[in-house]
Motif scaffolding. Structure first.
Motif: not given
Ligand SMILES: Cc1cc2nc3c(=O)[nH]c(=O)nc-3n(C[C@H](O)[C@H](O)[C@H](O)COP(=O)(O)O)c2cc1C
Length: 195
Positions: A162-169, A5-20, A36-39
């Motif tokens: 974290t609150e986007d139930r449909i997105g997480r699905k 999994g590549i996380c393209g966010s420059p922010r650590k522990t953000g939304n992208t990393e959570f979803l990945l 994981r490859l965290l950018l």
């Protein structure tokens, strides 16, 4: 089999990393190895088209890309997750994409690997689908096999993830679709006794 999994966010522990992480957890649950490859932690310079890789040489740049190329080549499946930045992927992820050109020029080494994409934005219709398209284009240009979430184009979420139930699905469905494809390919290989 391994899924990276590549996380393209420059922010650590953000939304992208959570979803990945959710996507990789789904793959792990099905018995896949994951990496994981965290950018946010990687140093990746831009490709400046020196042409060396067209002549079979290694990229002369000394940064984290040689490790990233090695992991990508070893992976069976690749999940790319990016926040939406002005309707597209982050600059960090685009730099990574461009620097994978040696893999294409030196034998299409990502060919037939399975791929899927995840995108998260601050707005509901903030360009997530366009961001997925950019990731899919990179995958197609490498000859990869691209899957969506079994209904649409892949994992699409809105912040806070974290609150986007449909997105997480859609994220977990995309990871599962990727695993389905890998399992099918593996079954075919063992049925025919190898490659
Ligand atoms: C430079 C920049 C551009 C952005 N552009 C968009 C955009 O076009 N559409 C959108 O929905 N969100 C946009 N956002 C919001 C991010 O996509 C959103 O905050 C995302 O959750 C960030 O992911 P992260 O938490 O993993 O860093 C932008 C954020 C930044 C910093």
């Amino acid at each position: 089999m391994m899924v990276v999994g590549i996380c393209g966010s420059p922010r650590k522990t953000g939304n992208t990393e959570f979803l990945l992480n959710e996507a990789l957890a789904a793959a792990k649950e099905r018995g896949f190895e994951t990496e994981r490859l965290l950018l946010s932690e990687a140093k990746i310079d831009f490709c400046n088209d020196c042409g060396g890789c067209s002549k079979g040489k290694a990229c002369p740049k000394e940064d984290d890309m040689s490790h990233i190329l090695e992991v990508l080549e070893r992976a069976d499946g690749i999940i790319v997750a990016s926040p939406v930045y002005f309707g597209s992927v982050t600059a960090q992820l685009k730099a990574l994409f461009d620097r994978t050109i040696p893999l294409r020029r030196q034998g299409f080494r990502l060919k037939d690997k399975a791929g899927c994409a995840i995108s998260v934005g601050g707005s509901r219709n903030g360009g997530q689908e366009k961001t997925l398209e950019t990731v899919h284009a990179w995958m197609h240009i490498h000859g990869m096999i691209v899957v969506g979430d079994d209904a649409h184009f892949g994992g699409i979420a809105v912040r806070p993830a974290t609150e986007d139930r449909i997105g997480r699905k859609t994220v977990v469905a995309s990871a599962n679709k990727l695993c389905d494809l890998l399992e099918r390919t593996e079954k075919k290989k063992s049925c025919w006794g190898g490659d």
